[in-house]
Design a protein around this motif. Structure first.
Motif, PDB file in Angstrom:
ATOM      1  N   PRO A 127      -1.313   7.697  -9.279  1.00 25.01           N
ATOM      2  CA  PRO A 127      -1.148   7.569  -7.691  1.00 25.01           C
ATOM      3  C   PRO A 127      -2.176   8.477  -7.225  1.00 25.01           C
ATOM      4  O   PRO A 127      -3.028   9.268  -7.810  1.00 25.01           O
ATOM      5  N   TYR A 128      -2.333   8.316  -5.718  1.00 26.97           N
ATOM      6  CA  TYR A 128      -3.216   8.988  -4.904  1.00 26.97           C
ATOM      7  C   TYR A 128      -4.793   8.588  -5.211  1.00 26.97           C
ATOM      8  O   TYR A 128      -5.628   9.336  -4.684  1.00 26.97           O
ATOM      9  N   ARG A 157       5.752   8.799  -1.634  1.00 22.33           N
ATOM     10  CA  ARG A 157       4.236   8.197  -1.863  1.00 22.33           C
ATOM     11  C   ARG A 157       4.122   7.857  -3.165  1.00 22.33           C
ATOM     12  O   ARG A 157       3.320   6.738  -3.360  1.00 22.33           O
ATOM     13  N   THR A 203      -7.481   4.956  -5.039  1.00 25.89           N
ATOM     14  CA  THR A 203      -7.521   3.587  -4.368  1.00 25.89           C
ATOM     15  C   THR A 203      -8.063   2.688  -5.552  1.00 25.89           C
ATOM     16  O   THR A 203      -8.750   3.171  -6.441  1.00 25.89           O
ATOM     17  N   ASP A 223       2.628   4.309  -4.211  1.00 28.38           N
ATOM     18  CA  ASP A 223       1.429   4.057  -5.182  1.00 28.38           C
ATOM     19  C   ASP A 223       1.645   3.119  -6.290  1.00 28.38           C
ATOM     20  O   ASP A 223       0.772   2.374  -6.615  1.00 28.38           O
ATOM     21  N   TYR A 224       2.506   3.372  -6.957  1.00 30.36           N
ATOM     22  CA  TYR A 224       2.807   2.792  -8.420  1.00 30.36           C
ATOM     23  C   TYR A 224       3.090   1.224  -7.896  1.00 30.36           C
ATOM     24  O   TYR A 224       2.653   0.199  -8.487  1.00 30.36           O
ATOM     25  N   ARG A 269       0.802  -1.309   0.042  1.00 25.94           N
ATOM     26  CA  ARG A 269       0.019  -0.150  -0.068  1.00 25.94           C
ATOM     27  C   ARG A 269       0.852   1.355  -0.032  1.00 25.94           C
ATOM     28  O   ARG A 269       1.866   1.321   0.765  1.00 25.94           O
ATOM     29  N   GLY A 270       0.501   2.223  -0.724  1.00 26.18           N
ATOM     30  CA  GLY A 270       1.053   3.234  -0.935  1.00 26.18           C
ATOM     31  C   GLY A 270       1.436   4.045   0.288  1.00 26.18           C
ATOM     32  O   GLY A 270       2.314   4.657   0.697  1.00 26.18           O
ATOM     33  N   GLY A 301       2.254  -0.241  -5.240  1.00 23.92           N
ATOM     34  CA  GLY A 301       0.628  -0.788  -5.088  1.00 23.92           C
ATOM     35  C   GLY A 301      -0.052  -1.059  -6.213  1.00 23.92           C
ATOM     36  O   GLY A 301      -0.752  -2.347  -6.119  1.00 23.92           O
TER      37      GLY A 301
END
Ligand code: UDP
Length: 234
Positions: free
Chosen positions: A135-136, A67, A138, A71-72, A56-57, A74
């Motif tokens: 990113p950012y 971050r 879900t 995210d990548y 998880r990011g 993730g």
């Protein structure tokens, strides 16, 4: 059947089963059987899979990593889960396609909306990996967005809990489950259904969400057949 085209969201954590990390082969085979059963009725099935069982990011950020990089990572984790689910599904004899929000042509197709719809029409189960590719976000937001794009009838959020409760049922024994609830009530009562981005996308596009327990055998099938399972948000 009550729904013609569904978007099933499975969290990465659900795939862990009772393991502390990774993928529980029994759990994923069980899910594959449940999904096949629904598919065999003629319902078109698209799936968004999370990655929280691997990465998880936000966790990465807490341990000092960038971050966006996290995210990548993730998103790549969701592709690993998608590949595992694809294998498990194909072992049951259904046709599948894995489509990724990040191009990785040796492994899966890139996400192309019209193509995804075509796969569904042909009776293939489509798994969306790598989130939306940004990113950012879900995988809940991915589920809402992809469901709208492919014109799914409903987002089915498979969790460990059998619906939306007045409080966390794992902590508060007096918590009561809603059978239906409106988007605005969820918002006013600050109930935790999905992150706000995901939730708002569904609300603004009149896309109902059903939160249900994916681990209870037959639940997915009963839900599709029109039985009252979980909590309907609309
Ligand atoms: N992620 C992302 N963009 C997306 C989808 C996912 O950046 O569009 C990253 C994010 O870091 C997230 C991770 O991938 O924490 C795994 O997805 P998620 O936490 O949604 O998985 P789940 O909770 O469903 O297992």
């Amino acid at each position: 059947m009550k729904y013609q085209r569904i978007l099933l969201k499975l969290s990465g954590e659900a795939l862990m089963g009772n393991q502390p990390y990774g993928i529980d082969p029994e759990r994923i085979q069980q899910y594959a059987q449940e999904i096949k059963r629904v598919k065999d009725t003629g319902v078109e099935v698209a799936i968004v899979i999370g990655g929280g069982n691997i990465f998880r990011g936000v966790q990465a950020q807490n341990s000092g990593m960038d971050r966006v990089q996290g995210d990548y990572m993730g998103m790549l984790a969701t592709v690993i889960n998608g590949m595992a689910l694809q294998s498990a599904l194909e072992q049951t004899g259904v046709y599948t396609r894995l489509m990724s929000g990040i191009k990785m042509e040796q492994v899966c197709e890139p996400f192309i909306r019209r193509r995804a719809i075509r796969h569904l029409e042909k009776g293939r189960i489509v798994i969306f990996g790598a989130g939306i590719g940004n990113p950012y976000f879900t995988t809940d937001s991915t589920a809402s967005l992809r469901a709208i794009e492919i014109e799914a009838d409903v987002v089915l959020k498979g969790t460990r809990v059998d619906g939306v409760y007045t409080a966390d049922p794992e902590k508060d024994p007096t918590a009561k489950r809603f059978s239906t609830i409106t988007f605005s009530e969820v918002y006013q009562k600050k109930l935790n259904v999905m992150d706000m981005t995901a939730f708002t996308l569904c609300q603004e596009n009149n896309l109902p969400i059903i939160v249900f327990d994916m681990n209870k055998p037959g639940n997915l099938f009963n839900l599709i057949s029109g039985q009252e399972v979980g909590t309907l948000i609309n």
